[in-house]
Design a protein around this motif. Structure first.
Motif, PDB file in Angstrom:
ATOM      1  N   ALA A 132      20.303  66.545   6.214  1.00  0.00           N
ATOM      2  CA  ALA A 132      19.141  66.976   5.433  1.00  0.00           C
ATOM      3  C   ALA A 132      18.725  68.394   5.833  1.00  0.00           C
ATOM      4  CB  ALA A 132      17.979  66.005   5.633  1.00  0.00           C
ATOM      5  N   GLY A 133      18.710  68.670   7.144  1.00  0.00           N
ATOM      6  CA  GLY A 133      18.350  70.008   7.605  1.00  0.00           C
ATOM      7  C   GLY A 133      19.312  71.067   7.105  1.00  0.00           C
ATOM      8  N   ARG A 134      20.610  70.780   7.176  1.00  0.00           N
ATOM      9  CA  ARG A 134      21.603  71.732   6.675  1.00  0.00           C
ATOM     10  C   ARG A 134      21.478  71.934   5.167  1.00  0.00           C
ATOM     11  NH1 ARG A 134      25.998  73.247   9.926  1.00  0.00           N
ATOM     12  NH2 ARG A 134      26.507  74.558   8.141  1.00  0.00           N
ATOM     13  N   PHE A 135      21.206  70.847   4.468  1.00  0.00           N
ATOM     14  CA  PHE A 135      21.048  70.933   3.019  1.00  0.00           C
ATOM     15  C   PHE A 135      19.879  71.846   2.654  1.00  0.00           C
ATOM     16  CE2 PHE A 135      19.196  69.427  -0.995  1.00  0.00           C
ATOM     17  CZ  PHE A 135      20.292  69.510  -1.825  1.00  0.00           C
ATOM     18  N   ILE A 136      18.775  71.704   3.362  1.00  0.00           N
ATOM     19  CA  ILE A 136      17.600  72.538   3.091  1.00  0.00           C
ATOM     20  C   ILE A 136      17.907  74.001   3.395  1.00  0.00           C
ATOM     21  CG2 ILE A 136      15.222  73.016   3.795  1.00  0.00           C
ATOM     22  CD1 ILE A 136      15.032  69.957   4.450  1.00  0.00           C
ATOM     23  N   GLN A 137      18.581  74.264   4.507  1.00  0.00           N
ATOM     24  CA  GLN A 137      18.911  75.642   4.864  1.00  0.00           C
ATOM     25  C   GLN A 137      19.881  76.271   3.864  1.00  0.00           C
ATOM     26  OE1 GLN A 137      19.876  76.197   9.185  1.00  0.00           O
ATOM     27  NE2 GLN A 137      19.210  74.076   9.359  1.00  0.00           N
ATOM     28  N   ASN A 138      20.845  75.504   3.412  1.00  0.00           N
ATOM     29  CA  ASN A 138      21.867  76.045   2.511  1.00  0.00           C
ATOM     30  C   ASN A 138      21.366  76.237   1.086  1.00  0.00           C
ATOM     31  OD1 ASN A 138      23.729  76.064   4.606  1.00  0.00           O
ATOM     32  ND2 ASN A 138      24.565  74.054   4.093  1.00  0.00           N
ATOM     33  N   ASN A 139      20.405  75.416   0.669  1.00  0.00           N
ATOM     34  CA  ASN A 139      19.966  75.436  -0.734  1.00  0.00           C
ATOM     35  C   ASN A 139      18.590  76.044  -0.945  1.00  0.00           C
ATOM     36  OD1 ASN A 139      22.105  73.654  -2.382  1.00  0.00           O
ATOM     37  ND2 ASN A 139      21.826  72.737  -0.364  1.00  0.00           N
ATOM     38  N   GLY A 140      17.849  76.275   0.158  1.00  0.00           N
ATOM     39  CA  GLY A 140      16.545  76.907   0.024  1.00  0.00           C
ATOM     40  C   GLY A 140      15.456  75.910  -0.308  1.00  0.00           C
ATOM     41  N   GLN A 141      14.221  76.386  -0.233  1.00  0.00           N
ATOM     42  CA  GLN A 141      13.067  75.536  -0.506  1.00  0.00           C
ATOM     43  C   GLN A 141      12.615  75.774  -1.939  1.00  0.00           C
ATOM     44  OE1 GLN A 141      12.259  77.747   2.733  1.00  0.00           O
ATOM     45  NE2 GLN A 141      11.354  76.156   4.028  1.00  0.00           N
ATOM     46  N   ASN A 142      13.123  74.980  -2.847  1.00  0.00           N
ATOM     47  CA  ASN A 142      12.854  75.144  -4.271  1.00  0.00           C
ATOM     48  C   ASN A 142      12.823  73.780  -4.950  1.00  0.00           C
ATOM     49  OD1 ASN A 142      15.703  74.455  -4.804  1.00  0.00           O
ATOM     50  ND2 ASN A 142      16.127  76.485  -3.960  1.00  0.00           N
ATOM     51  N   PHE A 143      12.549  73.796  -6.255  1.00  0.00           N
ATOM     52  CA  PHE A 143      12.418  72.531  -6.985  1.00  0.00           C
ATOM     53  C   PHE A 143      13.716  71.727  -6.971  1.00  0.00           C
ATOM     54  CE2 PHE A 143       8.759  74.707  -9.015  1.00  0.00           C
ATOM     55  CZ  PHE A 143       7.805  73.713  -8.811  1.00  0.00           C
ATOM     56  N   GLU A 144      14.837  72.407  -7.042  1.00  0.00           N
ATOM     57  CA  GLU A 144      16.112  71.693  -7.046  1.00  0.00           C
ATOM     58  C   GLU A 144      16.325  70.974  -5.710  1.00  0.00           C
ATOM     59  OE1 GLU A 144      20.920  72.479  -7.604  1.00  0.00           O
ATOM     60  OE2 GLU A 144      19.501  74.147  -7.828  1.00  0.00           O
ATOM     61  N   THR A 145      16.023  71.641  -4.605  1.00  0.00           N
ATOM     62  CA  THR A 145      16.154  71.014  -3.301  1.00  0.00           C
ATOM     63  C   THR A 145      15.254  69.803  -3.178  1.00  0.00           C
ATOM     64  OG1 THR A 145      16.772  73.092  -2.221  1.00  0.00           O
ATOM     65  CG2 THR A 145      15.849  71.374  -0.816  1.00  0.00           C
ATOM     66  N   VAL A 146      13.996  69.967  -3.588  1.00  0.00           N
ATOM     67  CA  VAL A 146      13.043  68.857  -3.517  1.00  0.00           C
ATOM     68  C   VAL A 146      13.517  67.682  -4.366  1.00  0.00           C
ATOM     69  CG1 VAL A 146      10.709  68.131  -4.164  1.00  0.00           C
ATOM     70  CG2 VAL A 146      11.053  70.302  -2.950  1.00  0.00           C
ATOM     71  N   ALA A 147      13.978  67.983  -5.576  1.00  0.00           N
ATOM     72  CA  ALA A 147      14.432  66.916  -6.472  1.00  0.00           C
ATOM     73  C   ALA A 147      15.632  66.171  -5.900  1.00  0.00           C
ATOM     74  CB  ALA A 147      14.776  67.500  -7.845  1.00  0.00           C
ATOM     75  N   LYS A 148      16.583  66.915  -5.336  1.00  0.00           N
ATOM     76  CA  LYS A 148      17.780  66.270  -4.787  1.00  0.00           C
ATOM     77  C   LYS A 148      17.457  65.453  -3.543  1.00  0.00           C
ATOM     78  CE  LYS A 148      21.310  69.353  -6.700  1.00  0.00           C
ATOM     79  NZ  LYS A 148      22.376  70.346  -6.425  1.00  0.00           N
ATOM     80  N   LEU A 149      16.575  65.971  -2.684  1.00  0.00           N
ATOM     81  CA  LEU A 149      16.170  65.200  -1.514  1.00  0.00           C
ATOM     82  C   LEU A 149      15.510  63.892  -1.927  1.00  0.00           C
ATOM     83  CD1 LEU A 149      14.715  67.988   0.824  1.00  0.00           C
ATOM     84  CD2 LEU A 149      16.774  66.635   1.248  1.00  0.00           C
ATOM     85  N   MET A 150      14.661  63.949  -2.948  1.00  0.00           N
ATOM     86  CA  MET A 150      13.985  62.734  -3.410  1.00  0.00           C
ATOM     87  C   MET A 150      14.983  61.786  -4.078  1.00  0.00           C
ATOM     88  SD  MET A 150      10.283  64.131  -4.692  1.00  0.00           S
ATOM     89  CE  MET A 150       9.442  62.581  -4.440  1.00  0.00           C
ATOM     90  N   MET A 151      15.966  62.343  -4.764  1.00  0.00           N
ATOM     91  CA  MET A 151      16.980  61.506  -5.382  1.00  0.00           C
ATOM     92  C   MET A 151      17.795  60.783  -4.310  1.00  0.00           C
ATOM     93  SD  MET A 151      20.121  62.631  -7.877  1.00  0.00           S
ATOM     94  CE  MET A 151      20.948  63.519  -6.545  1.00  0.00           C
ATOM     95  N   PHE A 152      18.253  61.537  -3.297  1.00  0.00           N
ATOM     96  CA  PHE A 152      18.996  60.911  -2.201  1.00  0.00           C
ATOM     97  C   PHE A 152      18.130  59.876  -1.490  1.00  0.00           C
ATOM     98  CE2 PHE A 152      21.439  65.118  -1.962  1.00  0.00           C
ATOM     99  CZ  PHE A 152      22.486  64.621  -2.731  1.00  0.00           C
ATOM    100  N   GLY A 153      16.845  60.207  -1.310  1.00  0.00           N
ATOM    101  CA  GLY A 153      15.932  59.268  -0.674  1.00  0.00           C
ATOM    102  C   GLY A 153      15.811  57.978  -1.456  1.00  0.00           C
ATOM    103  N   CYS A 154      15.723  58.107  -2.762  1.00  0.00           N
ATOM    104  CA  CYS A 154      15.617  56.933  -3.630  1.00  0.00           C
ATOM    105  C   CYS A 154      16.866  56.059  -3.514  1.00  0.00           C
ATOM    106  CB  CYS A 154      15.415  57.383  -5.072  1.00  0.00           C
ATOM    107  SG  CYS A 154      15.174  56.021  -6.247  1.00  0.00           S
ATOM    108  N   VAL A 155      18.015  56.687  -3.475  1.00  0.00           N
ATOM    109  CA  VAL A 155      19.284  55.949  -3.349  1.00  0.00           C
ATOM    110  C   VAL A 155      19.318  55.180  -2.030  1.00  0.00           C
ATOM    111  CG1 VAL A 155      21.780  56.205  -3.050  1.00  0.00           C
ATOM    112  CG2 VAL A 155      20.602  57.471  -4.864  1.00  0.00           C
ATOM    113  N   LEU A 156      18.909  55.836  -0.930  1.00  0.00           N
ATOM    114  CA  LEU A 156      18.949  55.179   0.367  1.00  0.00           C
ATOM    115  C   LEU A 156      17.930  54.046   0.464  1.00  0.00           C
ATOM    116  CD1 LEU A 156      19.482  58.126   2.899  1.00  0.00           C
ATOM    117  CD2 LEU A 156      21.162  56.549   1.957  1.00  0.00           C
ATOM    118  N   VAL A 157      16.737  54.253  -0.069  1.00  0.00           N
ATOM    119  CA  VAL A 157      15.732  53.184  -0.058  1.00  0.00           C
ATOM    120  C   VAL A 157      16.232  51.981  -0.859  1.00  0.00           C
ATOM    121  CG1 VAL A 157      13.441  52.511  -0.881  1.00  0.00           C
ATOM    122  CG2 VAL A 157      13.734  54.670   0.356  1.00  0.00           C
TER     123      VAL A 157
END
Length: 366
Positions: free
Chosen positions: A212-237
């Motif tokens: 997750a940390g690498r993903f944030i660093q590589n993709n920046g802090q933007n709407f796409e990053t937030v959306a993908k993190l929440m999508m991955f979070g939803c899948v894991l939950v």
């Protein structure tokens, strides 16, 4: 002590939120009158408190996403020296914390009765194994290994025991490996919720935190990053809740379903913090938690030593811990609120030390 470099505000605040909550749940004025969300699930199940420790491992992985960059340029001998040194220090600090205050009635407390595994020890072992994996394999391989760890742990749990407190594979390995006298007895029997076997799935919490940390660093802090993190979070939950149908969510056994659920929630949490702090710049409230986030391990250790010291000082037939809780907090505000207020007092006392350190530019790194 060192300077802070390449920090993300959201990650510091996330660490700080978790440490603040960890101190509160670890230091109730009276454990029997703590509010339900501030107590662990009795066995199977999940509460807010059960999220605290896996989140600590998740943020260890976040921090590794910065430090591992330096390790990539090291030769393997230098890498192993660095990782093994840090692992040894953290493990030793955890062991000494359980041995503290070292003397009882003027006699050195025997090693034979000291707990070996615990919170810092698990952090040390998970850090070590995750570092080695992430240093030597590609991201895709690390993900596959994580899946293997979770499936293998599931099979070990059902193949070498049952899912009860007294019959599980975790307790059997620890009893054989270190003996009952070196184990945690808070459940009424010798059973360690941070035992060696259940460290295997906990490594995955660190790996997912790192990714997750690498993903944030590589993709920046933007709407796409937030959306993908929440999508991955939803899948894991969803995966964790589905796995719960055949392997119950259980923090004390650190079941595979528990790992997926907690990592999913952590991805949601960090996504929300990125949106609020890094994108919307709504950070007028964040400094309080930054203080915890900048000296995470030190403040956690400080809180544990503080609480142990209060228990070690006798006041009449009780301890200073119980005397303060009963007479200063619970006596006028009641059992539940007084217990919470005492825990908040411990947390704020530790924050005051962290605040002083931050103002002086003191950051303790292991």
């Amino acid at each position: 002590m060192s300077k802070l470099k390449n920090r993300f505000l959201s990650l510091d605040v996330f660490r700080g939120l978790d440490v603040a909550l960890m101190i509160v749940v670890n230091s109730p004025g009276n454990g029997s009158t703590s509010f339900a969300p501030l107590r662990h699930a009795e066995w199977h199940g999940f509460t807010l408190t059960d999220l605290v420790f896996p989140t600590f491992l998740f943020v260890v992985g976040n921090a590794m996403s910065f430090s591992m960059k330096k390790y990539e340029s090291m030769g393997n001998p230098a890498f192993f020296r660095k990782v093994l040194k840090r692992t040894s220090i953290i493990f030793l600090l955890g062991f000494l914390m359980y041995w503290y205050p070292f003397f009882d009635d003027g006699q050195l407390k025997p090693f034979s009765e000291t707990r070996v595994f615990g919170v810092l020890q698990r952090i040390a072992l998970c850090y070590m194994f995750a570092s080695i994996i992430l240093h030597f394999v590609k991201t895709k391989t690390a993900i596959w290994l994580s899946a293997v760890f979770l499936v293998a742990y599931h099979l070990i749990l059902i193949g070498f025991g049952d899912l009860t407190l007294t019959g599980n594979a975790v307790i059997k390995l620890d009893e054989w490996l270190i003996g009952a006298d070196h184990m945690y007895h808070g459940e009424g029997i010798a059973f360690d919720p941070e035992g060696l076997l259940s460290t295997l799935p906990a490594i995955v919490n660190v790996i997912i935190g790192y990714l997750a940390g690498r993903f944030i660093q590589n993709n920046g802090q933007n709407f796409e990053t937030v959306a993908k993190l929440m999508m991955f979070g939803c899948v894991l939950v969803f995966a964790g809740l589905t796995w719960d149908l055949i392997l119950p969510i259980n923090k004390k056994l650190w079941t595979s379903s528990f790992v997926l659920l907690t990592c999913g929630i952590d991805l949601f949490a960090i996504a929300i913090l990125i949106y609020i702090l890094d994108m919307k710049k709504a950070k007028s409230w964040s400094y309080f938690f930054e203080v915890f986030g900048k000296n995470t391990l030190f403040i956690y250790l400080l809180s544990e030593v503080f609480v142990i010291s209060l228990f070690a000082i006798d006041i009449g037939d009780s301890s200073l811990y119980r005397w303060i809780a009963d007479n200063i907090f619970i006596s006028w505000s009641g059992g539940y609120m007084g217990s919470l207020l005492f825990a908040l007092w411990v947390m704020l006392s530790c924050w005051a030390v962290g605040y002083f350190m931050d103002k002086k530019g003191i950051y303790v790194k292991v």
